[in-house]
Write an enzyme that holds these catalytic residues in place. Structure first.
Site, PDB file in Angstrom:
ATOM      1  N   ARG A  69     -50.816 -18.799  17.814  1.00  0.00           N
ATOM      2  CA  ARG A  69     -51.173 -19.495  19.094  1.00  0.00           C
ATOM      3  C   ARG A  69     -52.482 -20.397  19.010  1.00  0.00           C
ATOM      4  O   ARG A  69     -53.257 -20.299  17.920  1.00  0.00           O
ATOM      5  CB  ARG A  69     -51.436 -18.124  20.146  1.00  0.00           C
ATOM      6  CG  ARG A  69     -50.246 -17.315  20.220  1.00  0.00           C
ATOM      7  CD  ARG A  69     -49.292 -17.884  21.321  1.00  0.00           C
ATOM      8  NE  ARG A  69     -50.004 -17.619  22.726  1.00  0.00           N
ATOM      9  CZ  ARG A  69     -49.393 -18.045  23.663  1.00  0.00           C
ATOM     10  NH1 ARG A  69     -48.251 -18.551  23.816  1.00  0.00           N
ATOM     11  NH2 ARG A  69     -50.188 -17.556  24.844  1.00  0.00           N
ATOM     12  N   THR A  70     -52.962 -20.892  19.931  1.00  0.00           N
ATOM     13  CA  THR A  70     -53.813 -22.079  19.793  1.00  0.00           C
ATOM     14  C   THR A  70     -55.238 -21.336  19.595  1.00  0.00           C
ATOM     15  O   THR A  70     -55.847 -21.943  18.724  1.00  0.00           O
ATOM     16  CB  THR A  70     -53.852 -22.884  21.065  1.00  0.00           C
ATOM     17  OG1 THR A  70     -52.943 -23.649  21.325  1.00  0.00           O
ATOM     18  CG2 THR A  70     -55.095 -23.585  20.949  1.00  0.00           C
ATOM     19  N   ALA A  71     -55.536 -20.483  20.352  1.00  0.00           N
ATOM     20  CA  ALA A  71     -57.064 -19.892  20.277  1.00  0.00           C
ATOM     21  C   ALA A  71     -57.344 -18.954  18.790  1.00  0.00           C
ATOM     22  O   ALA A  71     -58.278 -19.681  17.896  1.00  0.00           O
ATOM     23  CB  ALA A  71     -57.397 -18.996  21.414  1.00  0.00           C
TER      24      ALA A  71
END
Length: 537
Positions: A69-71
């Site tokens: 995921r992004t984070a």
């Protein structure tokens, strides 16, 4: 023996660098999977294409943890560590004391400047449990070197800046770059001047048109399960007004998704270079730019869409301008290092996969949670509830606040999840580090686990199964190659061009940059420098 010899050659090459680069440009392209880049590479003639041709290019870097995921992706690139060390397990997780979702970079003690205050919004790096590359640079240079991170997304800029750099992101409510009081109490003049230019407003009322003739795009303009958001429609041209009579939040969301956001980030980078004096002396500086528009396009239109093809063409052009600006600031490519990667890849819409005969399916996480809640209530009585956040199950209820459910409930929940048709395996957190491995999933799930933030039960969906609450669009978040495999590229000062097909891990990204910067690695780094970038071997 051979590896030791090559390493020795790499080490002897280091003195030839003489001094670290004046400026290091870190580029993250959100949702740029290896597959998407490889399929489109022949059309890229600008900055991105030239970077691939002139740099040390690793097509197959693959994240070693489960939830891509992004984070967590940006934090791994920045720290050289997996989530089990840096603590950013997802874009958000569930606070067991309240059973409410918490954003990865929420920090109410350091609110975002010049925006309406919303409790729990991303604001600062307090949740990061590891040192970042920007932090290490600031310490190694005794705070003389500067580190600035820019993105459309808060949860990309913040982990790239870490605790000691500067993070600036685009707020879609007010339509300008903002930051939290962790980083500054007042906007510097260069940010004020950038925001005063109102660059997003210049796109209002325009249309996102195809950059090339339609005949050059593969497939159909409207593919299976494409979404219609922010008044954009599903086919070209896409109007950029958000359905509003004047610029407002819906328009700013449409703008952020459009390729115009790439050019906007480049202008912000130029402003940061000038305003902070990046690259002007021999003390190394860091500029990190995360292009978010690619991910926003991916989620709504998919990785095979005309929109994804077109946004890459426009990113290619914008990246050329960014690299040229960085070269000018550093006094030439001989004083500049450029490093590019991505935080994750992404799945195609399952309807598109299914049309080719693959066993693909869209899975509703709310329905899974309801089924599990009902099963646990019947088995244990009371008010046990289940909340799903990606591949994590959080268990609670009025009599179970604060994570008070016992191991029997967790194991029963794992057993129920494992029996669901869309799930290939599930494990209670109690057994994560002691259970025998199942088809290689457990090592990746362990690297994603951080006690207190990860779920009571961890599970894995089957390949080509999309855990997504909407009937349109697509997402990411698994360890399968389409989600986990990304490119990694290094170019500039001291770098030997070449293409290296060995599968590596993005935890090597920050350690390699540390070596090129001639400083120690971030404290919790698990990766290692890629000596190929110096030796060509």
């Amino acid at each position: 023996m051979i590896r030791a010899f090559v390493l020795a050659v790499a080490l002897t090459a280091l003195p030839a660098l003489a001094r670290p680069p004046r400026l290091t440009l870190v580029i993250s392209v959100d949702a740029l999977s290896s597959d998407v880049l490889l399929r489109n590479r022949h059309r890229l003639k600008g900055g991105l294409g030239q970077l691939l041709a002139q740099g040390a290019y690793f097509p197959y870097a693959r994240y070693g943890y489960a939830e891509c995921r992004t984070a967590p992706g940006h934090t791994t690139l920045s720290t050289g560590a997996n989530p089990w060390r840096h603590g950013i397990v997802d874009n958000r997780w569930v606070d067991r004391s309240t059973m409410t979702r918490v954003l990865a970079f929420a920090d109410d003690a350091h609110p975002v400047l010049e925006v309406p205050q919303t409790p729990g919004q991303d604001a600062g790096p307090a949740h990061i449990q590891a040192e970042t590359l920007a932090d290490r640079l600031r310490v190694a240079t005794q705070e003389r070197g500067k580190a600035v991170a820019l993105s459309i997304k808060s949860h990309a800029a913040i982990p790239l800046a870490g605790r000691a750099g500067q993070a600036w992101w685009f707020n879609k409510t007010v339509g300008k770059f903002v930051t939290g009081t962790w980083y500054t109490k007042e906007f510097p003049e260069w940010v004020k001047a950038l925001n005063a230019r109102k660059l997003p407003e210049a796109s209002f009322g325009k249309k996102w048109e195809l950059m090339r003739p339609a005949s050059e795009y593969v497939g159909e303009d409207e593919g299976p399960a494409e979404a219609d958001v922010y008044g954009l429609g599903r086919t070209f041209p896409h109007p950029l007004d958000g359905g509003l009579p004047s610029p407002g939040p819906t328009f700013y969301s449409a703008f952020a998704l459009s390729p115009d956001s790439h050019d906007f980030l480049v202008e912000a980078a130029k402003a940061a270079i000038a305003g902070e004096g990046l690259g002007k002396d021999d003390v190394p500086d860091l500029l990190a730019v995360s292009f978010s528009g690619t991910d926003l396009v991916f989620h709504e239109f998919g990785p095979y869409s005309w929109e994804m093809q077109d946004t890459l063409l426009r990113l290619d052009r914008a990246m050329g301008q960014l690299i040229a600006a960085a070269e000018r600031a550093a006094g030439g490519r001989g004083n500049l290092v450029i490093a590019l990667s991505a935080d994750h890849g992404g799945a195609a819409a399952p309807e598109q996969w299914a049309a080719t005969g693959l066993p693909a399916k869209r899975v509703n996480p709310t329905e899974l949670a309801m089924g599990l809640t009902q099963a646990l209530s019947q088995q244990f009585g009371g008010d046990v509830t289940a909340t799903l956040e990606q591949l994590d199950v959080y268990l609670g209820g009025k009599t179970h606040q604060g994570g008070a459910v016992d191991a029997a409930v967790r194991r029963a929940a794992a057993a129920w999840m494992a029996k669901q048709p869309a799930v290939v395996m599930a494990v209670a957190s109690d057994d994560l580090f002691t259970s025998p491995d199942i088809a290689g999933y457990l090592p990746r799930m362990r690297k994603s686990y951080f006690a207190g933030r990860s779920g009571d039960v961890l599970f894995m969906v089957r390949p080509f199964h999309l855990l997504y609450g909407s009937d349109a669009g697509t997402s990411h978040g698994t360890p399968y190659a389409y989600d986990a495999q990304v490119p990694m590229v290094f170019a500039g000062k001291g770098i030997k061009p070449g293409t290296y097909f060995e599968e590596i891990d993005p935890v090597d990204f920050a350690p390699t940059l540390s070596a090129l910067l001639e400083m120690g690695m971030p404290a919790s780094a698990e990766g290692k420098p890629r000596f190929e970038v110096l030796t060509g071997k």
